[in-house]
Scaffold this motif. Structure first.
Motif, PDB file in Angstrom:
ATOM      1  N   GLY A 294      33.537  38.561  39.806  1.00 15.91           N
ATOM      2  CA  GLY A 294      33.437  39.056  41.188  1.00 15.91           C
ATOM      3  C   GLY A 294      32.489  40.222  41.320  1.00 15.91           C
ATOM      4  N   ARG A 295      32.832  41.110  42.267  1.00 13.28           N
ATOM      5  CA  ARG A 295      31.940  42.206  42.658  1.00 13.28           C
ATOM      6  C   ARG A 295      31.407  43.040  41.493  1.00 13.28           C
ATOM      7  NH1 ARG A 295      35.264  42.976  47.385  1.00 13.28           N
ATOM      8  NH2 ARG A 295      33.889  42.985  49.192  1.00 13.28           N
TER       9      ARG A 295
ATOM     10  N   GLY B 169      37.903  48.810  38.176  1.00 12.08           N
ATOM     11  CA  GLY B 169      37.761  49.806  39.238  1.00 12.08           C
ATOM     12  C   GLY B 169      38.870  50.851  39.124  1.00 12.08           C
TER      13      GLY B 169
ATOM     14  N   ALA C 271      29.813  49.935  41.305  1.00  9.39           N
ATOM     15  CA  ALA C 271      30.778  49.375  42.279  1.00  9.39           C
ATOM     16  C   ALA C 271      31.468  50.501  43.051  1.00  9.39           C
ATOM     17  CB  ALA C 271      31.781  48.463  41.581  1.00  9.39           C
TER      18      ALA C 271
ATOM     19  N   LYS D  48      46.994  46.454  49.660  1.00 10.16           N
ATOM     20  CA  LYS D  48      46.990  45.733  48.384  1.00 10.16           C
ATOM     21  C   LYS D  48      47.457  46.671  47.267  1.00 10.16           C
ATOM     22  CE  LYS D  48      43.091  42.514  47.666  1.00 10.16           C
ATOM     23  NZ  LYS D  48      41.693  42.450  47.265  1.00 10.16           N
TER      24      LYS D  48
ATOM     25  N   MET E  95      40.106  49.642  50.669  1.00 12.05           N
ATOM     26  CA  MET E  95      38.796  50.056  50.201  1.00 12.05           C
ATOM     27  C   MET E  95      37.794  50.034  51.355  1.00 12.05           C
ATOM     28  SD  MET E  95      39.580  50.165  47.057  1.00 12.05           S
ATOM     29  CE  MET E  95      37.949  50.619  46.679  1.00 12.05           C
TER      30      MET E  95
ATOM     31  N   VAL F  85      35.983  55.711  44.417  1.00 18.66           N
ATOM     32  CA  VAL F  85      36.208  54.674  43.401  1.00 18.66           C
ATOM     33  C   VAL F  85      34.886  54.284  42.743  1.00 18.66           C
ATOM     34  CG1 VAL F  85      36.886  52.248  43.083  1.00 18.66           C
ATOM     35  CG2 VAL F  85      38.243  53.743  44.560  1.00 18.66           C
TER      36      VAL F  85
HETATM   37  N1  ATP Z   1      33.832  46.671  49.355  1.00 21.44           N
HETATM   38  C1  ATP Z   1      34.678  46.642  48.337  1.00 21.44           C
HETATM   39  N2  ATP Z   1      35.906  46.160  48.540  1.00 21.44           N
HETATM   40  C2  ATP Z   1      36.781  46.074  47.523  1.00 21.44           C
HETATM   41  N3  ATP Z   1      36.496  46.453  46.257  1.00 21.44           N
HETATM   42  C3  ATP Z   1      35.282  46.939  46.008  1.00 21.44           C
HETATM   43  C4  ATP Z   1      34.324  47.050  47.039  1.00 21.44           C
HETATM   44  N4  ATP Z   1      33.203  47.538  46.486  1.00 21.44           N
HETATM   45  C5  ATP Z   1      33.452  47.727  45.191  1.00 21.44           C
HETATM   46  N5  ATP Z   1      34.715  47.371  44.898  1.00 21.44           N
HETATM   47  C6  ATP Z   1      35.292  47.399  43.535  1.00 21.44           C
HETATM   48  O1  ATP Z   1      35.338  46.047  43.116  1.00 21.44           O
HETATM   49  C7  ATP Z   1      36.660  45.676  42.726  1.00 21.44           C
HETATM   50  C8  ATP Z   1      37.069  44.408  43.396  1.00 21.44           C
HETATM   51  O2  ATP Z   1      36.242  43.395  43.038  1.00 21.44           O
HETATM   52  P1  ATP Z   1      36.502  41.969  43.661  1.00 21.44           P
HETATM   53  O3  ATP Z   1      36.424  42.032  45.140  1.00 21.44           O
HETATM   54  O4  ATP Z   1      35.604  41.064  42.928  1.00 21.44           O
HETATM   55  O5  ATP Z   1      38.012  41.701  43.188  1.00 21.44           O
HETATM   56  P2  ATP Z   1      39.287  41.255  43.940  1.00 21.44           P
HETATM   57  O6  ATP Z   1      39.543  42.125  45.136  1.00 21.44           O
HETATM   58  O7  ATP Z   1      40.376  41.199  42.914  1.00 21.44           O
HETATM   59  O8  ATP Z   1      38.858  39.851  44.425  1.00 21.44           O
HETATM   60  P3  ATP Z   1      39.602  38.511  44.433  1.00 21.44           P
HETATM   61  O9  ATP Z   1      41.022  38.826  44.848  1.00 21.44           O
HETATM   62  O10 ATP Z   1      38.807  37.789  45.479  1.00 21.44           O
HETATM   63  O11 ATP Z   1      39.469  37.978  43.032  1.00 21.44           O
HETATM   64  C9  ATP Z   1      37.600  46.735  43.202  1.00 21.44           C
HETATM   65  O12 ATP Z   1      38.640  46.904  42.262  1.00 21.44           O
HETATM   66  C10 ATP Z   1      36.722  47.951  43.403  1.00 21.44           C
HETATM   67  O13 ATP Z   1      36.794  48.774  42.260  1.00 21.44           O
END
Ligand code: ATP
Ligand code: PRP
Length: 212
Positions: free
Chosen positions: A14-15, A75, A95, A118, A158, A179
């Motif tokens: 992901g991100r 994160g 990130a 969350k 976030m 973060v």
């Molecule tokens: N706009 C943002 N929203 C949420 N997290 C972000 C953002 N920008 C950076 N981050 C960082 O990226 C991480 C989240 O990544 P990502 O969205 O891929 O995971 P996720 O929320 O668990 O996604 P999914 O549930 O779709 O797998 C967060 O833990 C945070 O540290």
């Protein structure tokens, strides 16, 4: 002391992946480009004596605490929420976003507000420190919906660009903390594989501090 064995790295999908893999490549760690679009979950990089375990971000601290990964990238938000017994070694500075309290523009004080998030642990701790009693409602996504449809008075979520808030007519009230992603390590691995972990930290640190 010499290290034995492959260094297992829990890498979030992901991100974070894009920025983390870029940082690793800049640090000279050869993560092949074709892994970026791969569905493979275990990616060996024998040239670097490493193996990447492609994980859901929220699970990274669990893999590292149990030692199935020696180190991981996560994160600060997830690290605070999961509260696992791991070492936090390095702020990778990637990130970037922030954890905030958000609500509707006609924000009114509420005696016992409902807070959707969350991050129930982070939110509960924050409001406890503020001396405010709240009811925390755990959601798993689209958190911004909660105040719009009357489920909650506030959310803790976030904020990165602010686009989601703007498009949904919400306002950010307080920032809990900034973060970024962190490098974490299993406590035993940190001792047993100290040479390779330290060498990785040094290489990453050199890139981070050069600001490339
Ligand atoms: N706009 C943002 N929203 C949420 N997290 C972000 C953002 N920008 C950076 N981050 C960082 O990226 C991480 C989240 O990544 P990502 O969205 O891929 O995971 P996720 O929320 O668990 O996604 P999914 O549930 O779709 O797998 C967060 O833990 C945070 O540290
Ligand atoms: O300030 P912005 O740049 O708009 O980013 C913030 C938004 O991104 C994240 O949601 P995500 O895309 O992960 O979706 P989900 O949590 O709703 O699944 C976060 O929960 C916010 O909703």
């Amino acid at each position: 002391m010499t290290d034995n064995g492959v260094l297992k790295v829990a890498m979030p999908k992901g991100r974070i992946y894009k920025q983390a893999s870029k940082l690793f490549r800049q640090a000279g760690l050869p993560i092949p480009e074709d892994f970026d679009d791969s569905r493979k979950l275990i990616i060996p990089v024998p040239e670097a004596n490493m193996e990447f375990i492609m994980a859901k971000p929220v699970d990274v601290p669990t893999y590292v605490e149990y030692g199935v990964a020696d180190i991981g990238i996560v994160g600060k938000d997830v690290l605070m929420e999961e509260n696992k017994d791991v070492y936090e070694l390095l702020d990778l500075g990637i990130a970037k976003c922030r954890m905030s309290v958000i609500g509707l523009p006609d924000w009114k004080p509420v005696i016992h507000p409902r807070v959707a998030t969350k991050y129930p642990r982070v939110a509960s701790q924050y409001f406890r420190e503020q001396g405010q009693q709240v009811e925390v409602i755990k959601l798993n996504g689209s958190i911004e919906l909660a105040p719009l449809i009357g489920l909650a008075d506030r959310i803790v979520d976030m904020v990165e660009t602010g686009k989601t808030l703007q498009e949904n007519g919400l306002v950010e009230r307080e920032t809990l903390f900034q973060v970024t992603s962190r490098l974490i390590a299993n406590r035993v691995s940190y001792r047993m594989k100290n040479v390779s972990i330290q060498s990785l930290c040094d290489r990453l640190n050199a890139i981070i501090s050069s600001g490339v």
